[in-house]
Design a protein around this motif. Structure first.
Motif, PDB file in Angstrom:
ATOM      1  N   CYS A  85      29.611  49.943  25.369  1.00 34.76           N
ATOM      2  CA  CYS A  85      28.774  49.389  26.442  1.00 34.76           C
ATOM      3  C   CYS A  85      29.533  49.322  27.758  1.00 34.76           C
ATOM      4  CB  CYS A  85      28.221  48.019  26.079  1.00 34.76           C
ATOM      5  SG  CYS A  85      27.219  48.032  24.591  1.00 34.76           S
ATOM      6  N   MET A  86      30.501  50.220  27.929  1.00 37.37           N
ATOM      7  CA  MET A  86      31.207  50.300  29.209  1.00 37.37           C
ATOM      8  C   MET A  86      31.607  51.739  29.487  1.00 37.37           C
ATOM      9  SD  MET A  86      34.732  48.324  28.232  1.00 37.37           S
ATOM     10  CE  MET A  86      34.287  47.400  26.763  1.00 37.37           C
ATOM     11  N   ILE A  87      31.805  52.000  30.769  1.00 40.00           N
ATOM     12  CA  ILE A  87      32.166  53.342  31.224  1.00 40.00           C
ATOM     13  C   ILE A  87      33.486  53.248  31.969  1.00 40.00           C
ATOM     14  CG2 ILE A  87      31.558  55.195  32.820  1.00 40.00           C
ATOM     15  CD1 ILE A  87      28.652  54.568  32.341  1.00 40.00           C
ATOM     16  N   LEU A  88      34.407  54.149  31.639  1.00 43.99           N
ATOM     17  CA  LEU A  88      35.700  54.186  32.311  1.00 43.99           C
ATOM     18  C   LEU A  88      35.712  55.285  33.366  1.00 43.99           C
ATOM     19  CD1 LEU A  88      38.070  54.014  29.212  1.00 43.99           C
ATOM     20  CD2 LEU A  88      37.404  52.134  30.695  1.00 43.99           C
ATOM     21  N   LYS A  89      36.269  54.939  34.531  1.00 45.78           N
ATOM     22  CA  LYS A  89      36.519  55.948  35.566  1.00 45.78           C
ATOM     23  C   LYS A  89      37.993  55.870  35.943  1.00 45.78           C
ATOM     24  CE  LYS A  89      33.507  55.202  38.899  1.00 45.78           C
ATOM     25  NZ  LYS A  89      32.372  55.193  39.841  1.00 45.78           N
ATOM     26  N   PHE A  90      38.695  56.970  35.733  1.00 47.80           N
ATOM     27  CA  PHE A  90      40.110  57.020  36.099  1.00 47.80           C
ATOM     28  C   PHE A  90      40.228  57.657  37.472  1.00 47.80           C
ATOM     29  CE2 PHE A  90      40.266  57.021  31.409  1.00 47.80           C
ATOM     30  CZ  PHE A  90      41.066  55.902  31.225  1.00 47.80           C
ATOM     31  N   GLU A  91      40.774  56.912  38.422  1.00 44.73           N
ATOM     32  CA  GLU A  91      40.997  57.423  39.764  1.00 44.73           C
ATOM     33  C   GLU A  91      42.505  57.513  39.991  1.00 44.73           C
ATOM     34  OE1 GLU A  91      38.752  54.732  42.197  1.00 44.73           O
ATOM     35  OE2 GLU A  91      36.844  55.382  41.332  1.00 44.73           O
ATOM     36  N   ALA A  92      42.916  57.920  41.200  1.00 41.56           N
ATOM     37  CA  ALA A  92      44.320  58.226  41.451  1.00 41.56           C
ATOM     38  C   ALA A  92      45.249  57.102  40.992  1.00 41.56           C
ATOM     39  CB  ALA A  92      44.517  58.522  42.929  1.00 41.56           C
ATOM     40  N   ASN A  93      45.070  55.916  41.498  1.00 40.11           N
ATOM     41  CA  ASN A  93      45.924  54.803  41.072  1.00 40.11           C
ATOM     42  C   ASN A  93      45.074  53.596  40.694  1.00 40.11           C
ATOM     43  OD1 ASN A  93      44.993  54.116  43.549  1.00 40.11           O
ATOM     44  ND2 ASN A  93      46.925  53.248  44.271  1.00 40.11           N
ATOM     45  N   ARG A  94      43.911  53.909  40.167  1.00 41.27           N
ATOM     46  CA  ARG A  94      42.969  52.835  39.850  1.00 41.27           C
ATOM     47  C   ARG A  94      42.130  53.212  38.636  1.00 41.27           C
ATOM     48  NH1 ARG A  94      38.811  50.483  44.302  1.00 41.27           N
ATOM     49  NH2 ARG A  94      38.001  52.581  44.176  1.00 41.27           N
ATOM     50  N   ILE A  95      41.860  52.233  37.813  1.00 44.75           N
ATOM     51  CA  ILE A  95      40.903  52.405  36.731  1.00 44.75           C
ATOM     52  C   ILE A  95      39.737  51.470  37.023  1.00 44.75           C
ATOM     53  CG2 ILE A  95      40.482  52.158  34.247  1.00 44.75           C
ATOM     54  CD1 ILE A  95      43.485  52.571  33.806  1.00 44.75           C
TER      55      ILE A  95
END
Ligand code: SF4
Ligand code: SF4
Length: 153
Positions: A85-95
């Motif tokens: 029930c959650m979605i992960l987004k990996f960005e440059a220096n952030r989740i």
């Protein structure tokens, strides 16, 4: 987005064995500006749990989004959005973690919380951060705590 495999030229390298089949979580949890669809509401074009009714004309935001689980083999089956029930987004220096408003405490359960706090410790050491959107309420996760950062419009 069960039709994902019909357009292989648009698909980044997915983790082996991963696909969007049977999952439409991002069609609820994420905002789609091109459709004026707010976060945490089902898109009117979504055939929930099956796919997109307007697949061929869906906006660029939809064409280009792939969540962390579908891209990263290191994430175990517990992180499958259909179950977590959650979605992960990996960005440059952030989740960034978007949690379904109807299961807003899901990230506080294990095995999620320990992993999220571990990511937070690593991120802070690298001058990054881990943000959780608990429904529309933003939280910056700290290794041993959290900071409320406000509510998304
Ligand atoms: S949340 Fe992830 S697995 Fe589910 S449809 Fe969206 S991109 Fe695919
Ligand atoms: S247009 Fe299709 S892919 Fe995009 S949010 Fe709506 S149902 Fe999902």
């Amino acid at each position: 987005m069960t039709e994902l495999t019909q357009r292989p030229e648009e698909v980044p390298p997915l983790a082996p064995g991963r696909s969007c089949d049977g999952c439409t979580a991002c069609c609820k949890l994420l905002s789609i500006p091109a459709l004026k669809k707010p976060a945490q509401t089902w898109c009117e074009h979504c055939n929930i749990g099956k796919g997109c009714r307007t697949y061929d004309t869906r906006p660029t935001d939809c064409r280009t989004f792939f969540c962390g689980w579908v891209l990263d083999q290191a994430l175990g089956p517990a992180w499958d959005p259909r179950h977590s029930c959650m979605i992960l987004k990996f960005e440059a220096n952030r989740i960034v973690i978007h949690v379904d408003k109807d299961r807003r405490d899901a990230w506080r359960k294990e095995p999620y919380l320990a992993q999220i706090r571990s990511w937070a410790a690593q991120a802070i050491a690298a001058r990054g951060e881990v943000l959780v959107w608990e429904g529309l309420d933003g939280i910056r996760v700290l290794p041993n705590g959290e900071q409320r950062i406000g509510r998304s419009m």
